[in-house]
Design an enzyme around this catalytic site. Structure first.
Site, PDB file in Angstrom:
ATOM      1  N   GLU A 167       0.800  -1.228   0.000  1.00 16.76           N
ATOM      2  CA  GLU A 167       0.000   0.000   0.000  1.00 16.76           C
ATOM      3  C   GLU A 167       0.834   1.280   0.000  1.00 16.76           C
ATOM      4  O   GLU A 167       0.768   2.077   0.956  1.00 16.76           O
ATOM      5  CB  GLU A 167      -0.959  -0.002   1.193  1.00 16.76           C
ATOM      6  CG  GLU A 167      -1.925  -1.174   1.166  1.00 16.76           C
ATOM      7  CD  GLU A 167      -3.027  -1.064   2.209  1.00 16.76           C
ATOM      8  OE1 GLU A 167      -2.979  -0.167   3.061  1.00 16.76           O
ATOM      9  OE2 GLU A 167      -3.952  -1.898   2.160  1.00 16.76           O
ATOM     10  N   GLU A 355      -5.217  -8.584   0.688  1.00 21.22           N
ATOM     11  CA  GLU A 355      -5.868  -8.268   1.973  1.00 21.22           C
ATOM     12  C   GLU A 355      -7.352  -8.053   1.735  1.00 21.22           C
ATOM     13  O   GLU A 355      -7.743  -7.399   0.754  1.00 21.22           O
ATOM     14  CB  GLU A 355      -5.324  -6.967   2.594  1.00 21.22           C
ATOM     15  CG  GLU A 355      -3.968  -7.096   3.222  1.00 21.22           C
ATOM     16  CD  GLU A 355      -3.508  -5.810   3.916  1.00 21.22           C
ATOM     17  OE1 GLU A 355      -4.350  -5.057   4.447  1.00 21.22           O
ATOM     18  OE2 GLU A 355      -2.289  -5.575   3.906  1.00 21.22           O
TER      19      GLU A 355
HETATM   20  C1  BGC Z   1      -2.887  -2.482   5.917  1.00 19.96           C
HETATM   21  C2  BGC Z   1      -2.860  -3.319   7.168  1.00 19.96           C
HETATM   22  C3  BGC Z   1      -3.962  -2.869   8.108  1.00 19.96           C
HETATM   23  C4  BGC Z   1      -5.297  -3.109   7.416  1.00 19.96           C
HETATM   24  C5  BGC Z   1      -6.520  -2.725   8.250  1.00 19.96           C
HETATM   25  C6  BGC Z   1      -4.275  -2.207   5.404  1.00 19.96           C
HETATM   26  O1  BGC Z   1      -4.339  -0.867   5.047  1.00 19.96           O
HETATM   27  O2  BGC Z   1      -2.046  -3.021   4.932  1.00 19.96           O
HETATM   28  O3  BGC Z   1      -1.591  -3.211   7.742  1.00 19.96           O
HETATM   29  O4  BGC Z   1      -3.915  -3.454   9.348  1.00 19.96           O
HETATM   30  O5  BGC Z   1      -5.345  -2.357   6.239  1.00 19.96           O
HETATM   31  O6  BGC Z   1      -6.531  -1.373   8.533  1.00 19.96           O
END
Ligand code: BGC
Length: 452
Positions: A167, A355
Site C-alpha cells: 500500500e 488483503e
Molecule cells: C494495511 C494493514 C492494516 C489493514 C486494516 C491495510 O491498510 O495493509 O496493515 O492493518 O489495512 O486497517
C-alpha cells in the site's frame, strides 16, 4: 449467480500479517529502530499510547502460529520482513540473527506445505533512513534494492514470489501527507515525491528479483470511487480522487506514465522528482501479479474548501458497518476488479487479493468460544463477489484474508480486531474464532472439490 463454491480449481487460499503488527521483540537480536518505534513513542500518536513492542509476540511464538495456519489449511502465508531486522540502520551489511528469523519461518511454513509470500516493505522503515529523508529521499529507493538483494540471496532458494511494497498510497497519505501514521509528517501534496520514490524502489527491487528468476507483485490499496451524485462537480471530484487513490501507483506500473494530476496543480514530473528514464524503469518492472487490498468503496463529493484538495469524502449510507465504522460493500470488490480489467485490459497481470477482512468487536463468550458472525458474513459476501468477478472474466488467482491474528492496528493500537484468531494481549493466548472454523471448512471443501 456465481458464488464462492465456484472458485477455480487452482485458486489459492491464504492469510496475511505484517511484521510490526505481530512480531514484537523490537529490541532483540540486533533489530534497529523503525519509524514506528519512534512514532508510537510520540504522545497522542496512537490510541491509548500503545506500541508494537510486544504485539502478538509472533517473533517468539511463530511455531504456534504456523501450527494454527496448518490447521486452517492455508496454501499461502503473507507476512512482511522487517527491514530494520535485516539492516538495523537501513544500509550496510546484513544482521545474521534477523535473517535467521525469517529463514526459520520460511522453513517452518514449507515443512507444513504452506507457501511463504513475503512483503519486503510494510511501513516499518529503519529510523536511520527516515533521518535522511525517508521516502522523500531518492536514495531510499536504492537502499531498498540493496536490502532486497540481501533478503533474496538468503531466502530465494525457497521463496519464488515476492511482494515489494504494501500500500504505497496509504503509506504516502497517512505517513507523509496527513501524519496519522509514521513517520508522522504533514506535508499534504508535498508528500508526492514519496509516491515516486516508492515506485522507483519497487522497480529497482523488481530488477533484483527478476534477475534471480523470481515473480514480483506489489500490493496496492484500491477502492472503487462513487461520485456523491451525477452533478458535474461531484463527478469531477470523484475522478480526481480516483487518480490519487487508484491510478497514481498503478498507471505508471502498467501504462508507463503518471495519471493527469492537474486537478491538484501538480506537474506531470511530480514537481521535478521524476528523472529521465525513471518511468521506463518503473514500467519495465513487469509485474507478474497485482496484489489488491480491498476494504470498502469511497464516496466522493465536490470540494467544500475552495483552496484545498479537489474533493471531499462523503458518507456511504444504508449499508452495515464494521467495528471500525467502515462501510461493508462486498459487491465493491467485484466492481473494483471488473473496473481494473476494463481500465488496463491486457496490461493487467493476474490478480491476488492480498488483503480483505474486517474488524469486529469480538470477545470470548462465557463458554470460551469467540463468535464473530459479522466477519463470517463479510468474508462470505466478498468471496461471492470475487467469484462473480472471475465469472465476468477477471483473472484472480488467490485470496489472502486480513488477518490471521488480532494485531497492532497502527494508530488504533489494539482497539480493532481483524483476526481469524483472537489474541489475548495480556497473556498471548490464541483462540480461534468462529470465522477460523468457517474459513477452514471453506478451504477444505474447495480442496476436496479440486482433488476430485
Ligand atoms: C494495511 C494493514 C492494516 C489493514 C486494516 C491495510 O491498510 O495493509 O496493515 O492493518 O489495512 O486497517
Amino acid at each position: 449467480m456465481a458464488n464462492r463454491r465456484d472458485l477455480p480449481v487452482a485458486f489459492r487460499w491464504g492469510a496475511s500479517t505484517a511484521a510490526y503488527q505481530v512480531e514484537g521483540a523490537v529490541d532483540e537480536d540486533g533489530r534497529g529502530p523503525s519509524i514506528w518505534d519512534v512514532f508510537t513513542a510520540r504522545p497522542g500518536a496512537v490510541r491509548d499510547s500503545r506500541t508494537g513492542e510486544i504485539a502478538c509476540d509472533h517473533y517468539h511464538r511463530h511455531t504456534e502460529d504456523v501450527a494454527l495456519m496448518r490447521d486452517l489449511g492455508l496454501d499461502g502465508y503473507r507476512f512482511s520482513i522487517a527491514w530494520p531486522r535485516i539492516q538495523p540502520t537501513g544500509a550496510g551489511s546484513a544482521n545474521p540473527a534477523g535473517l535467521g528469523f525469517y529463514d526459520r519461518l520460511v522453513d517452518d511454513l514449507l515443512a507444513v506445505g504452506i507457501s511463504p509470500l513475503p512483503t519486503l516493505f510494510h511501513w516499518d522503515l529503519p529510523q536511520a533512513l527516515e533521518e535522511g529523508g525517508g521516502w522523500l529521499a531518492r536514495d531510499t529507493a536504492y537502499r531498498f534494492a540493496e536490502y532486497t538483494e540481501i533478503v533474496a540471496d538468503r531466502l530465494g532458494d525457497r521463496v519464488p514470489a515476492w511482494i515489494t511494497l504494501n500500500e504505497p498510497f496509504v503509506h504516502m497519505v497517512y505517513g507523509y501527507a496527513l501524519g496519522i501514521h509514521a513517520p508522522g509528517r504533514t506535508l499534504m501534496l508535498d508528500a508526492l515525491p514519496v509516491a515516486h520514490h516508492q515506485l522507483l524502489g519497487h522497480a529497482l527491487a523488481a530488477e533484483v528479483l527478476h534477475e534471480r528468476g523470481h515473480a514480483v507483485v506489489i500490493a496496492n490499496n484500491l477502492s472503487p470511487v462513487w461520485p456523491a451524485s451525477d452533478a458535474a462537480a461531484d463527478m469531477a471530484a470523484a475522478a480526481a480522487y480516483d487518480v490519487l487513490h487508484n491510478r497514481l501507483f498503478t498507471d505508471p506500473l502498467l501504462l508507463g506514465r503518471y495519471p493527469d494530476l492537474s486537478a491538484y496543480g501538480v506537474s506531470p514530473d511530480l514537481g521535478g522528482c521524476v528523472r529521465p528514464g525513471d518511468l521506463e524503469l518503473i514500467a519495465a518492472s513487469g509485474l507478474d501479479g497485482l496484489g489488491v487490498n480491498y476494504y470498502n468503496p469511497t464516496r466522493i463529493a465536490a470540494p467544500t474548501d475552495p483552496g484545498g484538495l479537489p474533493f471531499t469524502e462523503a458518507e456511504i449510507t444504508g449499508v452495515p458497518r464494521t467495528a471500525f465504522g467502515w462501510p461493508v460493500v462486498p459487491d465493491g470488490l467485484r466492481e473494483l476488479l471488473v473496473g481494473l480489467r476494463d481500465r488496463y485490459g491486457d496490461a493487467l497481470p493476474p490478480i491476488t487479493i492480498t488483503e480483505n477482512g474486517c474488524s469486529v468487536a469480538d470477545r470470548p463468550a462465557p463458554d470460551g468460544t469467540i463468535p464473530d458472525q459479522p466477519r463470517i458474513d463479510y468474508l462470505a459476501g466478498h468471496l461471492d463477489a470475487l467469484a462473480a468477478a472471475i465469472a465476468e472474466g477477471v483473472d484472480v488467482r488467490g485470496y489472502f484474508t486480513w488477518s490471521l491474528l488480532d494485531n497492532f492496528e497502527w494508530a488504533e493500537g489494539f482497539s480493532q480486531r481483524f483476526g481469524l484468531v483472537h489474541v489475548d494481549f495480556a497473556t498471548q493466548l490464541r483462540t480461534p474464532k468462529a470465522s477460523y472454523a468457517w474459513y477452514r471448512d471453506l478451504i477444505a471443501a474447495h480442496r476436496a472439490h479440486r482433488t476430485g
